[in-house]
Motif scaffolding. Structure first.
Motif, PDB file in Angstrom:
ATOM      1  N   ASP A 127      13.566  -5.570 -12.097  1.00 55.39           N
ATOM      2  CA  ASP A 127      14.949  -5.109 -12.021  1.00 55.39           C
ATOM      3  C   ASP A 127      15.023  -3.624 -11.643  1.00 55.39           C
ATOM      4  O   ASP A 127      16.114  -3.109 -11.393  1.00 55.39           O
ATOM      5  N   ASN A 128      13.879  -2.951 -11.600  1.00 52.56           N
ATOM      6  CA  ASN A 128      13.852  -1.557 -11.141  1.00 52.56           C
ATOM      7  C   ASN A 128      13.824  -1.448  -9.624  1.00 52.56           C
ATOM      8  O   ASN A 128      13.964  -0.344  -9.085  1.00 52.56           O
ATOM      9  N   LEU A 129      13.620  -2.571  -8.934  1.00 52.97           N
ATOM     10  CA  LEU A 129      13.538  -2.523  -7.486  1.00 52.97           C
ATOM     11  C   LEU A 129      14.876  -2.116  -6.885  1.00 52.97           C
ATOM     12  O   LEU A 129      15.941  -2.471  -7.400  1.00 52.97           O
ATOM     13  N   ARG A 130      14.799  -1.385  -5.773  1.00 47.60           N
ATOM     14  CA  ARG A 130      16.002  -0.880  -5.132  1.00 47.60           C
ATOM     15  C   ARG A 130      16.136  -1.455  -3.727  1.00 47.60           C
ATOM     16  O   ARG A 130      15.200  -2.016  -3.162  1.00 47.60           O
ATOM     17  N   GLY A 131      17.317  -1.277  -3.175  1.00 45.35           N
ATOM     18  CA  GLY A 131      17.573  -1.684  -1.798  1.00 45.35           C
ATOM     19  C   GLY A 131      17.445  -3.175  -1.611  1.00 45.35           C
ATOM     20  O   GLY A 131      17.801  -3.983  -2.476  1.00 45.35           O
ATOM     21  N   LYS A 132      16.911  -3.566  -0.456  1.00 43.68           N
ATOM     22  CA  LYS A 132      16.808  -4.972  -0.093  1.00 43.68           C
ATOM     23  C   LYS A 132      15.946  -5.749  -1.092  1.00 43.68           C
ATOM     24  O   LYS A 132      16.276  -6.881  -1.464  1.00 43.68           O
ATOM     25  N   CYS A 133      14.832  -5.150  -1.538  1.00 48.31           N
ATOM     26  CA  CYS A 133      13.975  -5.833  -2.508  1.00 48.31           C
ATOM     27  C   CYS A 133      14.710  -6.064  -3.826  1.00 48.31           C
ATOM     28  O   CYS A 133      14.558  -7.109  -4.462  1.00 48.31           O
ATOM     29  N   GLY A 134      15.526  -5.097  -4.246  1.00 53.61           N
ATOM     30  CA  GLY A 134      16.254  -5.235  -5.489  1.00 53.61           C
ATOM     31  C   GLY A 134      17.325  -6.305  -5.449  1.00 53.61           C
ATOM     32  O   GLY A 134      17.714  -6.848  -6.487  1.00 53.61           O
ATOM     33  N   SER A 135      17.800  -6.632  -4.241  1.00 51.27           N
ATOM     34  CA  SER A 135      18.840  -7.643  -4.084  1.00 51.27           C
ATOM     35  C   SER A 135      18.283  -9.023  -3.771  1.00 51.27           C
ATOM     36  O   SER A 135      19.050  -9.988  -3.666  1.00 51.27           O
ATOM     37  N   CYS A 136      16.968  -9.131  -3.647  1.00 51.40           N
ATOM     38  CA  CYS A 136      16.361 -10.363  -3.153  1.00 51.40           C
ATOM     39  C   CYS A 136      16.173 -11.383  -4.277  1.00 51.40           C
ATOM     40  O   CYS A 136      15.675 -11.058  -5.361  1.00 51.40           O
ATOM     41  N   GLU A 137      16.532 -12.631  -3.996  1.00 55.21           N
ATOM     42  CA  GLU A 137      16.375 -13.697  -4.985  1.00 55.21           C
ATOM     43  C   GLU A 137      14.903 -14.039  -5.231  1.00 55.21           C
ATOM     44  O   GLU A 137      14.573 -14.738  -6.206  1.00 55.21           O
ATOM     45  N   PHE A 138      14.023 -13.547  -4.374  1.00 56.56           N
ATOM     46  CA  PHE A 138      12.588 -13.810  -4.532  1.00 56.56           C
ATOM     47  C   PHE A 138      11.858 -12.655  -5.235  1.00 56.56           C
ATOM     48  O   PHE A 138      10.629 -12.653  -5.281  1.00 56.56           O
ATOM     49  N   ARG A 139      12.583 -11.698  -5.782  1.00 59.57           N
ATOM     50  CA  ARG A 139      11.919 -10.485  -6.273  1.00 59.57           C
ATOM     51  C   ARG A 139      10.962 -10.762  -7.438  1.00 59.57           C
ATOM     52  O   ARG A 139       9.988 -10.026  -7.615  1.00 59.57           O
ATOM     53  N   HIS A 174       5.590   4.834   2.384  1.00 59.68           N
ATOM     54  CA  HIS A 174       6.632   5.114   3.380  1.00 59.68           C
ATOM     55  C   HIS A 174       7.745   6.011   2.849  1.00 59.68           C
ATOM     56  O   HIS A 174       8.363   6.733   3.629  1.00 59.68           O
ATOM     57  N   THR A 175       8.024   5.954   1.550  1.00 57.05           N
ATOM     58  CA  THR A 175       9.198   6.661   1.032  1.00 57.05           C
ATOM     59  C   THR A 175       8.903   7.631  -0.092  1.00 57.05           C
ATOM     60  O   THR A 175       9.746   8.469  -0.424  1.00 57.05           O
ATOM     61  N   GLY A 176       7.739   7.507  -0.727  1.00 61.66           N
ATOM     62  CA  GLY A 176       7.465   8.293  -1.920  1.00 61.66           C
ATOM     63  C   GLY A 176       8.077   7.701  -3.173  1.00 61.66           C
ATOM     64  O   GLY A 176       7.942   8.260  -4.262  1.00 61.66           O
ATOM     65  N   ASP A 177       8.715   6.536  -3.055  1.00 60.85           N
ATOM     66  CA  ASP A 177       9.356   5.852  -4.183  1.00 60.85           C
ATOM     67  C   ASP A 177       8.721   4.479  -4.347  1.00 60.85           C
ATOM     68  O   ASP A 177       8.899   3.597  -3.500  1.00 60.85           O
ATOM     69  N   PRO A 178       7.983   4.252  -5.433  1.00 62.68           N
ATOM     70  CA  PRO A 178       7.317   2.950  -5.596  1.00 62.68           C
ATOM     71  C   PRO A 178       8.273   1.796  -5.867  1.00 62.68           C
ATOM     72  O   PRO A 178       7.854   0.643  -5.849  1.00 62.68           O
ATOM     73  N   HIS A 179       9.542   2.079  -6.089  1.00 62.84           N
ATOM     74  CA  HIS A 179      10.514   1.020  -6.350  1.00 62.84           C
ATOM     75  C   HIS A 179      11.399   0.730  -5.138  1.00 62.84           C
ATOM     76  O   HIS A 179      12.300  -0.116  -5.219  1.00 62.84           O
ATOM     77  N   ALA A 180      11.142   1.397  -4.023  1.00 66.22           N
ATOM     78  CA  ALA A 180      11.941   1.184  -2.818  1.00 66.22           C
ATOM     79  C   ALA A 180      11.572  -0.138  -2.156  1.00 66.22           C
ATOM     80  O   ALA A 180      10.624  -0.819  -2.560  1.00 66.22           O
ATOM     81  N   SER A 181      12.319  -0.509  -1.119  1.00 69.69           N
ATOM     82  CA  SER A 181      12.055  -1.748  -0.408  1.00 69.69           C
ATOM     83  C   SER A 181      10.775  -1.645   0.417  1.00 69.69           C
ATOM     84  O   SER A 181      10.428  -0.578   0.928  1.00 69.69           O
ATOM     85  N   ASP A 182      10.101  -2.777   0.540  1.00 67.09           N
ATOM     86  CA  ASP A 182       8.894  -2.871   1.360  1.00 67.09           C
ATOM     87  C   ASP A 182       9.304  -2.976   2.831  1.00 67.09           C
ATOM     88  O   ASP A 182       9.951  -3.955   3.227  1.00 67.09           O
ATOM     89  N   GLY A 223      23.949 -12.245   2.120  1.00 60.21           N
ATOM     90  CA  GLY A 223      25.014 -11.397   1.635  1.00 60.21           C
ATOM     91  C   GLY A 223      24.639  -9.936   1.501  1.00 60.21           C
ATOM     92  O   GLY A 223      25.503  -9.105   1.189  1.00 60.21           O
ATOM     93  N   TYR A 224      23.355  -9.602   1.751  1.00 58.72           N
ATOM     94  CA  TYR A 224      22.930  -8.205   1.605  1.00 58.72           C
ATOM     95  C   TYR A 224      23.463  -7.372   2.770  1.00 58.72           C
ATOM     96  O   TYR A 224      23.276  -7.729   3.932  1.00 58.72           O
ATOM     97  N   THR A 225      24.120  -6.266   2.462  1.00 60.33           N
ATOM     98  CA  THR A 225      24.694  -5.403   3.500  1.00 60.33           C
ATOM     99  C   THR A 225      24.258  -3.946   3.341  1.00 60.33           C
ATOM    100  O   THR A 225      24.799  -3.056   3.998  1.00 60.33           O
ATOM    101  N   GLY A 226      23.301  -3.699   2.475  1.00 60.15           N
ATOM    102  CA  GLY A 226      22.871  -2.323   2.223  1.00 60.15           C
ATOM    103  C   GLY A 226      21.907  -1.821   3.277  1.00 60.15           C
ATOM    104  O   GLY A 226      21.644  -2.473   4.291  1.00 60.15           O
ATOM    105  N   PRO A 227      21.325  -0.644   3.040  1.00 60.78           N
ATOM    106  CA  PRO A 227      20.410  -0.045   4.013  1.00 60.78           C
ATOM    107  C   PRO A 227      19.113  -0.830   4.136  1.00 60.78           C
ATOM    108  O   PRO A 227      18.629  -1.411   3.162  1.00 60.78           O
ATOM    109  N   MET A 228      18.582  -0.841   5.345  1.00 66.30           N
ATOM    110  CA  MET A 228      17.284  -1.469   5.579  1.00 66.30           C
ATOM    111  C   MET A 228      16.184  -0.445   5.358  1.00 66.30           C
ATOM    112  O   MET A 228      16.379   0.750   5.587  1.00 66.30           O
ATOM    113  N   PRO A 229      15.015  -0.883   4.908  1.00 65.94           N
ATOM    114  CA  PRO A 229      13.939   0.075   4.597  1.00 65.94           C
ATOM    115  C   PRO A 229      13.407   0.741   5.856  1.00 65.94           C
ATOM    116  O   PRO A 229      13.053   0.080   6.831  1.00 65.94           O
ATOM    117  N   THR A 230      13.362   2.059   5.844  1.00 64.03           N
ATOM    118  CA  THR A 230      12.813   2.838   6.940  1.00 64.03           C
ATOM    119  C   THR A 230      12.157   4.070   6.361  1.00 64.03           C
ATOM    120  O   THR A 230      12.194   4.312   5.154  1.00 64.03           O
TER     121      THR A 230
END
Length: 376
Positions: free
Chosen positions: A321-333, A346-354, A363-370
């Motif tokens: 539940d600490n995951l953020r972005g696309k990974c945090g919204s994913c039903e497969f997390r 890639h981001t310096g944040d271990p909880h960011a999206s892969d 239904g996910y409309t947030g930022p994509m991982p870059t």
């Protein structure tokens, strides 16, 4: 001459019964960073010289004592660099085996890896030998590994392991430079009689920063191909730093997220950096993974078990539940969770999206991982 009797086999715990909040499924100890190869992807940026602050033999034994506190049959992987550059390697294997640990090894394909050495390691109690092949031919593999003859040396060692009755695992790095070799490698893995093909999807650390990773769509295609290979291959298939392979496999087999206690290909679900996985560096630093270099302390201070179970970082990584972005919204997390190492690289944040994952939750409309973390 009578061969020494090999130690009795340590019973492997049932993976589905391992509580990864209390013990790792696999503990990797990087016994050294010394290596005579110059592999293009090397996480450790290895060189021929051993570090003066490596854990000593006695410190290594104390580490193995700590590892045994996790419980019977704890899996320990001795990695490098090239573990064979340590003259006390056999002694460490014997000691760990006597402590009830399941000792395995990932040596480099060098002239040190002779059939005699493989046999000696088997006598010391090695439960599995994991060898790296990144091309289906000598020219492809040796080019990637940076030393002529590495392919033949590795194949010779693989056959020696088979002759000695040591289960064989083949590790392969997947990136733009090696992806076309995968079909030939599949055939070679079968020919060598390996029990497992472990396919590592590049994380940009160490010398691997200069290599080209696959695009997310290409990685998805490779995982679909690997899932199909696993259906018919005489060996198991697993991925490293690509936990979305579990999602791909489930989608292909069930078209459902209603997953059982394993992912349909005989492996424990949910193992990732800090969650069923821990890494001890050559100088004793404890990390969630060798590809996620955030230390939670040094095992010289006796903190292996406490660091794994109680450190803030490890506990946070185990909470999906600490995951953020696309990974945090994913039903497969909870069965995937993405590569925390790649997110950190890639981001310096271990909880960011892969950023390697192509899947977009409905239904996910947030930022994509870059992005890419700074080198500071």
């Amino acid at each position: 001459m009578t061969r020494p009797q090999r130690p009795p086999k340590s019973a492997a715990p049932d993976p589905s019964n391992i509580d990864t909040t209390q013990r790792p499924f696999v503990l990797i100890w990087e016994v050294t960073q010394a290596c005579h190869l110059a592999c293009n992807h090397c996480r450790a940026d290895a060189n021929p010289l051993r570090h003066p602050e490596e854990l000593t033999t006695e410190e290594g034994k104390r580490l193995l004592d700590q590892a045994s506190e996790f419980g019977p049959g704890q899996l320990v992987v001795l990695s490098g660099g090239d573990p064979l550059t340590r003259p006390d390697l056999t002694e460490l294997v014997e000691y760990g085996t006597k402590q009830g640990l399941r000792m395995t090894l990932t040596p480099s394909g060098t002239t040190s890896l002779t059939p005699e050495t493989v046999s000696q390691l088997g006598d010391a109690g090695i439960k599995r030998l994991a060898l790296s092949l990144d091309g289906g031919s000598a020219s492809a593999h040796d080019s990637f590994r940076g030393v002529d003859g590495s392919f033949e040396q590795t194949v010779q060692a693989a056959r020696a392991a088979r002759d000695a009755g040591i289960p064989l695992q083949i590790n392969t790095t997947v990136c733009a430079q090696t992806v076309d070799e995968l079909p030939a490698l599949r055939d070679l893995v079968a020919d060598l009689g390996a029990v497992l093909w472990s396919v590592f999807f590049l994380v940009p650390v160490g010398r691997g920063r200069v290599l080209d990773p696959l695009t997310p769509d290409h990685a998805e295609e490779v995982m679909e191909w690997l899932s199909a290979v696993s259906d018919d291959a005489p060996f198991g298939v697993k991925t490293t730093e690509a936990p979305h392979y579990r999602r791909v496999s489930i989608q292909q087999r069930r078209d459902s997220i209603d997953a059982p206690s394993n992912d349909g290909i005989g492996r424990r679900l949910g193992i990732s950096a800090g969650d069923g996985f821990a890494f001890v560096s050559h100088t004793g630093e404890l990390f969630p993974s060798g590809f996620l270099p955030k230390s939670v302390g040094n095992v010289r201070d006796g903190g292996l078990v406490e660091g794994y179970r109680e450190s803030e970082l490890f506990r946070a990584l185990r909470d999906r539940d600490n995951l953020r972005g696309k990974c945090g919204s994913c039903e497969f997390r909870h069965i995937c969770g993405g590569s925390r190492s790649r997110a950190y690289a890639h981001t310096g944040d271990p909880h960011a999206s892969d950023p390697l994952c192509a899947y977009v939750p409905e239904g996910y409309t947030g930022p994509m991982p870059t992005g890419r973390a700074s080198s500071d």
